[in-house]
Scaffold this motif. Structure first.
Motif, PDB file in Angstrom:
ATOM      1  N   UNK A 199       0.837  -1.214   0.000  1.00 38.60           N
ATOM      2  CA  UNK A 199       0.000   0.000   0.000  1.00 38.60           C
ATOM      3  C   UNK A 199       0.868   1.258   0.000  1.00 38.60           C
ATOM      4  N   UNK A 200       1.935   1.285   0.780  1.00 40.63           N
ATOM      5  CA  UNK A 200       2.770   2.478   0.866  1.00 40.63           C
ATOM      6  C   UNK A 200       3.456   2.793  -0.455  1.00 40.63           C
ATOM      7  N   UNK A 201       3.880   1.774  -1.195  1.00 38.65           N
ATOM      8  CA  UNK A 201       4.575   2.036  -2.448  1.00 38.65           C
ATOM      9  C   UNK A 201       3.619   2.291  -3.606  1.00 38.65           C
ATOM     10  N   UNK A 202       2.304   2.250  -3.330  1.00 40.12           N
ATOM     11  CA  UNK A 202       1.312   2.602  -4.336  1.00 40.12           C
ATOM     12  C   UNK A 202       0.898   1.468  -5.242  1.00 40.12           C
ATOM     13  N   UNK A 203       1.319   0.244  -4.954  1.00 43.22           N
ATOM     14  CA  UNK A 203       0.935  -0.884  -5.797  1.00 43.22           C
ATOM     15  C   UNK A 203      -0.500  -1.324  -5.542  1.00 43.22           C
ATOM     16  N   UNK A 204      -1.075  -0.917  -4.414  1.00 43.97           N
ATOM     17  CA  UNK A 204      -2.456  -1.259  -4.084  1.00 43.97           C
ATOM     18  C   UNK A 204      -3.144  -0.035  -3.511  1.00 43.97           C
ATOM     19  N   UNK A 205      -4.427   0.133  -3.835  1.00 47.18           N
ATOM     20  CA  UNK A 205      -5.194   1.267  -3.352  1.00 47.18           C
ATOM     21  C   UNK A 205      -6.001   0.932  -2.105  1.00 47.18           C
ATOM     22  N   UNK A 206      -6.058  -0.335  -1.744  1.00 49.43           N
ATOM     23  CA  UNK A 206      -6.848  -0.743  -0.587  1.00 49.43           C
ATOM     24  C   UNK A 206      -6.025  -1.662   0.290  1.00 49.43           C
ATOM     25  N   UNK A 207      -6.351  -1.674   1.576  1.00 51.17           N
ATOM     26  CA  UNK A 207      -5.703  -2.565   2.534  1.00 51.17           C
ATOM     27  C   UNK A 207      -6.727  -2.983   3.571  1.00 51.17           C
ATOM     28  N   UNK A 208      -6.775  -4.267   3.852  1.00 47.19           N
ATOM     29  CA  UNK A 208      -7.733  -4.754   4.832  1.00 47.19           C
ATOM     30  C   UNK A 208      -7.345  -4.367   6.248  1.00 47.19           C
ATOM     31  N   UNK A 209      -6.098  -3.896   6.445  1.00 46.58           N
ATOM     32  CA  UNK A 209      -5.658  -3.518   7.784  1.00 46.58           C
ATOM     33  C   UNK A 209      -5.748  -2.007   8.026  1.00 46.58           C
ATOM     34  N   UNK A 210      -6.066  -1.221   6.992  1.00 43.30           N
ATOM     35  CA  UNK A 210      -6.130   0.232   7.132  1.00 43.30           C
ATOM     36  C   UNK A 210      -7.590   0.669   7.186  1.00 43.30           C
ATOM     37  N   UNK A 211      -7.948   1.319   8.274  1.00 43.71           N
ATOM     38  CA  UNK A 211      -9.318   1.801   8.426  1.00 43.71           C
ATOM     39  C   UNK A 211      -9.518   3.064   7.588  1.00 43.71           C
ATOM     40  N   UNK A 212     -10.694   3.247   6.984  1.00 38.11           N
ATOM     41  CA  UNK A 212     -10.922   4.448   6.164  1.00 38.11           C
ATOM     42  C   UNK A 212     -10.979   5.701   7.020  1.00 38.11           C
ATOM     43  N   UNK A 213     -10.706   6.840   6.380  1.00 35.79           N
ATOM     44  CA  UNK A 213     -10.828   8.124   7.062  1.00 35.79           C
ATOM     45  C   UNK A 213     -12.276   8.420   7.391  1.00 35.79           C
ATOM     46  N   UNK A 214     -12.481   9.247   8.405  1.00 31.74           N
ATOM     47  CA  UNK A 214     -13.837   9.632   8.776  1.00 31.74           C
ATOM     48  C   UNK A 214     -14.498  10.360   7.610  1.00 31.74           C
ATOM     49  N   UNK A 215     -15.708   9.915   7.240  1.00 31.23           N
ATOM     50  CA  UNK A 215     -16.427  10.513   6.132  1.00 31.23           C
ATOM     51  C   UNK A 215     -15.968  10.040   4.780  1.00 31.23           C
TER      52      UNK A 215
END
Length: 418
Positions: free
Chosen positions: A119-135
């Motif tokens: 995710x950090x290097x931009x190869x993926x736009x989603x991660x099951x371990x990263x919670x979305x931002x509020x809103x």
């Protein structure tokens, strides 16, 4: 979207994408010099404007439902190209340097670390371990920013100038670029769409079929032989041997196979052992006559339990150690005395040298053996010069087999607990 402006994960990802400097510093001053990570109190992002965040800031990345701090995230990115054992050793060393003054670095499991780096290097736009931002329900900050730009609004950006309130505006030209982006799909969006799909109803529907166990006659028809069907059902799992990930260990993944299977010690950094240095798991076969005299047993060799399931621990039959207790930090039993009540310990050193004090203090549950120092000579034959290795290897296997029998290993079964 105000939360995105100072979100540590997005700041780190944007800096990585732009190649901007990310410096651990001892203050939030713009002119602060870089310091070692063990002395840092802030993480400074130099572009597009100076932003310094406390290094212990909690992020949206959650491991076992617990938020992970910025220091652990940044450290995992720095060690992205090293193997798991080296990563764990570096994390333990940093935790020792931090002591009780600066918190502790969290060690990620293999899957968590891979997902974070992707995710950090931009190869993926989603991660099951990263919670979305509020809103931001779908977790895509760039998509939300582009949507605001398309409506003519000033979309917030990570790199904008921030006032005293922490709010800023995006450059209109950058907003147009974001609006023209085409979102690339990853494996999650291709298989499930933008939002995860709830398949819990399938479990209820399948319960009717899963609860019915096949009768003895169906098992007989399947194999054509009731005795064969019984043996297949009671298939014995493979025993596991854990190696030491320490660089000072005489036996590593590169030379353990030649030692335990070929009864010859070869230095781990020699050319003859270099072909196996990248392996994360090895298999060796050994006939354990007192357990199963008719077929060899296959042993699984790994350096760490990062990918272990809880039930795997009942299959561990030996642990090779150098006497360093940090090796057991992620084990089921992290205390060496407790560990070696359940599992046989093996220490391999040089012949004539005394075992470390820690090994001797662990008692008779740790087998201590010595091998002859390796001497390279143009006139020496490896097979004739290493003849005493066979005696040491047989001594180790005899101890492993005796311990396995006492724990309940049999011809067609393995212990459920040790």
């Amino acid at each position: 979207m105000a939360a995105a402006e100072l979100d540590p994960l997005l700041l780190l990802r944007q800096s990585i994408a732009s190649g901007a400097a990310i410096l651990p510093t001892a203050s939030d001053d713009a002119a602060a010099a870089e310091v070692p990570l063990s002395q840092a109190t802030h993480l400074t992002f130099s572009t597009p404007s100076h932003i310094a965040l406390p290094i212990d800031t909690q992020t949206r990345f959650a491991s076992n439902d617990t938020p992970v701090d910025l220091r652990s995230i940044y450290f995992a990115w720095l060690k992205r190209e090293v193997a798991i054992p080296e990563y764990n050793a570096s994390a333990s060393q940093l935790n020792d340097e931090l002591g009780t003054t600066g918190g502790q670095v969290r060690k990620f499991a293999f899957v968590e670390r891979l997902d974070l780096i992707t995710w950090l290097e931009g190869a993926s736009e989603e991660s099951e371990y990263i919670k979305p931002l509020a809103g931001d329900k779908d977790g895509s900050t760039s998509t939300a920013a582009a949507a605001l730009a398309s409506k003519g609004a000033a979309a917030p950006a990570i790199g904008s100038k921030l006032g005293r309130s922490g709010k800023g505006t995006m450059d209109p030209r950058l907003a147009v670029i974001y609006n023209s982006e085409r979102k690339m799909g990853d494996r999650n969006s291709v298989l499930r769409g933008v939002k995860p799909t709830d398949f819990s109803h399938v479990r209820k529907s399948s319960a009717i079929f899963m609860s019915k166990k096949p009768s003895q006659s169906s098992a007989t028809n399947l194999s054509g032989n009731p005795e064969l069907a019984t043996r297949q059902k009671q298939r014995r799992p493979d025993p596991i041997i854990l190696l030491s990930p320490s660089a000072s260990s005489l036996l590593r993944m590169s030379n353990i196979k030649s030692f335990l299977e070929g009864s010859q010690f070869v230095p781990s950094d020699s050319l003859s052992a270099s072909s196996s240095t990248s392996a994360s798991m090895l298999h060796i076969n050994r006939l354990m006559k007192d357990i199963d005299p008719n077929r060899p047993m296959r042993f699984i060799l790994v350096e760490g339990p990062e990918q272990f399931k809880p039930e795997y621990w009942s299959r561990v039959v030996a642990v090779f150690t150098t006497g360093q207790s940090w090796q057991f930090k992620n084990y089921k039993w992290s205390n060496p005395t407790e560990l070696f009540r359940h599992v046989l310990g093996v220490y391999v050193g040089w012949r004539g040298e005394q075992a470390p004090e820690s090994v001797r203090s662990w008692g008779h549950r740790v087998l201590s053996v010595g091998i002859d120092p390796f001497k390279e000579s143009a006139h020496a034959n490896l097979e004739t010069s290493r003849w005493r290795d066979h005696e040491v290897v047989e001594h180790i296997w005899k101890a492993v087999e005796s311990n396995m029998r006492s724990k309940g290993w049999r011809r067609d079964q393995a212990p459920t607990s040790i």
